[in-house]
Design a protein around this motif. Sequence first.
Motif, PDB file in Angstrom:
ATOM      1  N   LEU A 120       0.832  -1.204   0.000  1.00  0.00           N
ATOM      2  CA  LEU A 120       0.000   0.000   0.000  1.00  0.00           C
ATOM      3  C   LEU A 120       0.872   1.260   0.000  1.00  0.00           C
ATOM      4  CD1 LEU A 120      -2.939  -0.992   2.382  1.00  0.00           C
ATOM      5  CD2 LEU A 120      -2.922  -0.923  -0.128  1.00  0.00           C
ATOM      6  N   ALA A 121       1.988   1.226   0.698  1.00  0.00           N
ATOM      7  CA  ALA A 121       2.907   2.365   0.688  1.00  0.00           C
ATOM      8  C   ALA A 121       3.478   2.571  -0.715  1.00  0.00           C
ATOM      9  CB  ALA A 121       4.030   2.145   1.697  1.00  0.00           C
ATOM     10  N   GLU A 122       3.829   1.471  -1.369  1.00  0.00           N
ATOM     11  CA  GLU A 122       4.339   1.577  -2.737  1.00  0.00           C
ATOM     12  C   GLU A 122       3.285   2.192  -3.649  1.00  0.00           C
ATOM     13  OE1 GLU A 122       5.984  -1.184  -6.407  1.00  0.00           O
ATOM     14  OE2 GLU A 122       4.611  -2.061  -4.930  1.00  0.00           O
ATOM     15  N   ARG A 123       2.044   1.769  -3.499  1.00  0.00           N
ATOM     16  CA  ARG A 123       0.953   2.290  -4.318  1.00  0.00           C
ATOM     17  C   ARG A 123       0.824   3.807  -4.126  1.00  0.00           C
ATOM     18  NH1 ARG A 123      -5.144   0.022  -3.887  1.00  0.00           N
ATOM     19  NH2 ARG A 123      -4.237  -1.633  -5.129  1.00  0.00           N
ATOM     20  N   ARG A 124       0.831   4.244  -2.861  1.00  0.00           N
ATOM     21  CA  ARG A 124       0.718   5.678  -2.578  1.00  0.00           C
ATOM     22  C   ARG A 124       1.898   6.451  -3.167  1.00  0.00           C
ATOM     23  NH1 ARG A 124      -1.167   3.559   2.270  1.00  0.00           N
ATOM     24  NH2 ARG A 124       0.870   3.779   3.254  1.00  0.00           N
ATOM     25  N   ALA A 125       3.087   5.900  -3.022  1.00  0.00           N
ATOM     26  CA  ALA A 125       4.282   6.567  -3.536  1.00  0.00           C
ATOM     27  C   ALA A 125       4.248   6.663  -5.062  1.00  0.00           C
ATOM     28  CB  ALA A 125       5.535   5.828  -3.082  1.00  0.00           C
ATOM     29  N   ARG A 126       3.847   5.603  -5.722  1.00  0.00           N
ATOM     30  CA  ARG A 126       3.775   5.629  -7.191  1.00  0.00           C
ATOM     31  C   ARG A 126       2.723   6.624  -7.672  1.00  0.00           C
ATOM     32  NH1 ARG A 126       6.845   2.030  -9.751  1.00  0.00           N
ATOM     33  NH2 ARG A 126       7.626   0.244  -8.562  1.00  0.00           N
ATOM     34  N   LYS A 127       1.608   6.713  -6.952  1.00  0.00           N
ATOM     35  CA  LYS A 127       0.560   7.674  -7.313  1.00  0.00           C
ATOM     36  C   LYS A 127       1.092   9.102  -7.176  1.00  0.00           C
ATOM     37  CE  LYS A 127      -4.053   9.242  -6.193  1.00  0.00           C
ATOM     38  NZ  LYS A 127      -5.096   9.315  -5.190  1.00  0.00           N
ATOM     39  N   LEU A 128       1.772   9.382  -6.076  1.00  0.00           N
ATOM     40  CA  LEU A 128       2.343  10.711  -5.863  1.00  0.00           C
ATOM     41  C   LEU A 128       3.374  11.026  -6.941  1.00  0.00           C
ATOM     42  CD1 LEU A 128       2.768  13.280  -4.227  1.00  0.00           C
ATOM     43  CD2 LEU A 128       4.370  12.005  -2.801  1.00  0.00           C
ATOM     44  N   LEU A 129       4.230  10.077  -7.245  1.00  0.00           N
ATOM     45  CA  LEU A 129       5.241  10.283  -8.270  1.00  0.00           C
ATOM     46  C   LEU A 129       4.594  10.590  -9.609  1.00  0.00           C
ATOM     47  CD1 LEU A 129       8.206  10.280  -9.086  1.00  0.00           C
ATOM     48  CD2 LEU A 129       8.037   7.798  -9.372  1.00  0.00           C
ATOM     49  N   ALA A 130       3.574   9.827  -9.988  1.00  0.00           N
ATOM     50  CA  ALA A 130       2.882  10.063 -11.261  1.00  0.00           C
ATOM     51  C   ALA A 130       2.237  11.439 -11.279  1.00  0.00           C
ATOM     52  CB  ALA A 130       1.838   8.970 -11.490  1.00  0.00           C
ATOM     53  N   GLU A 131       1.629  11.837 -10.163  1.00  0.00           N
ATOM     54  CA  GLU A 131       0.998  13.163 -10.091  1.00  0.00           C
ATOM     55  C   GLU A 131       2.028  14.270 -10.239  1.00  0.00           C
ATOM     56  OE1 GLU A 131      -1.024  13.019  -6.341  1.00  0.00           O
ATOM     57  OE2 GLU A 131      -2.700  11.832  -7.154  1.00  0.00           O
ATOM     58  N   ARG A 132       3.167  14.112  -9.565  1.00  0.00           N
ATOM     59  CA  ARG A 132       4.213  15.130  -9.646  1.00  0.00           C
ATOM     60  C   ARG A 132       4.797  15.215 -11.034  1.00  0.00           C
ATOM     61  NH1 ARG A 132       6.423  16.921  -4.681  1.00  0.00           N
ATOM     62  NH2 ARG A 132       7.578  18.324  -6.042  1.00  0.00           N
ATOM     63  N   LEU A 133       5.001  14.067 -11.664  1.00  0.00           N
ATOM     64  CA  LEU A 133       5.519  14.063 -13.033  1.00  0.00           C
ATOM     65  C   LEU A 133       4.521  14.699 -13.999  1.00  0.00           C
ATOM     66  CD1 LEU A 133       7.211  10.562 -13.168  1.00  0.00           C
ATOM     67  CD2 LEU A 133       8.354  12.788 -13.298  1.00  0.00           C
ATOM     68  N   ALA A 134       3.239  14.399 -13.822  1.00  0.00           N
ATOM     69  CA  ALA A 134       2.210  14.980 -14.675  1.00  0.00           C
ATOM     70  C   ALA A 134       2.137  16.496 -14.480  1.00  0.00           C
ATOM     71  CB  ALA A 134       0.859  14.337 -14.380  1.00  0.00           C
ATOM     72  N   ALA A 135       2.239  16.950 -13.262  1.00  0.00           N
ATOM     73  CA  ALA A 135       2.194  18.389 -12.985  1.00  0.00           C
ATOM     74  C   ALA A 135       3.427  19.091 -13.534  1.00  0.00           C
ATOM     75  CB  ALA A 135       2.090  18.636 -11.473  1.00  0.00           C
ATOM     76  N   GLY A 136       4.553  18.413 -13.509  1.00  0.00           N
ATOM     77  CA  GLY A 136       5.788  19.000 -14.000  1.00  0.00           C
ATOM     78  C   GLY A 136       5.877  19.070 -15.506  1.00  0.00           C
ATOM     79  N   SER A 137       5.117  18.235 -16.195  1.00  0.00           N
ATOM     80  CA  SER A 137       5.179  18.205 -17.646  1.00  0.00           C
ATOM     81  C   SER A 137       4.126  19.090 -18.295  1.00  0.00           C
ATOM     82  CB  SER A 137       5.026  16.762 -18.149  1.00  0.00           C
ATOM     83  OG  SER A 137       3.737  16.270 -17.884  1.00  0.00           O
ATOM     84  N   SER A 138       3.294  19.742 -17.475  1.00  0.00           N
ATOM     85  CA  SER A 138       2.241  20.603 -18.055  1.00  0.00           C
ATOM     86  C   SER A 138       2.785  21.927 -18.500  1.00  0.00           C
ATOM     87  CB  SER A 138       1.140  20.897 -17.051  1.00  0.00           C
ATOM     88  OG  SER A 138       0.803  19.854 -16.232  1.00  0.00           O
TER      89      SER A 138
END
Length: 72
Positions: free
Chosen positions: A54-72
């Motif tokens: 579950l920690a991995e899932r949360r971390a991957r979600k945060l990473l994806a969100e940050r990457l998506a926000a950074g590429s906008s």
Amino acid sequence: MGITEDIADDLARETIDAMDKLGDDRLFEEIAKSIGASSQTTEEAFLTAIRVRLAERRARKLLAERLAAGSS
């Protein structure tokens, strides 16, 4: 890993899948209680696997969100 950890991790994966399908984010507690009635060692390994996954899932979600926000 040893047999206890392998079994616990497999069950953790299946439980997380079931939690998603059922929309029940506390299902793992019921499963852990059932395991603990027979084997405290397996219960601890299961809960560790649940927490890690579950920690991995949360971390991957945060990473994806940050990457998506950074590429906008």
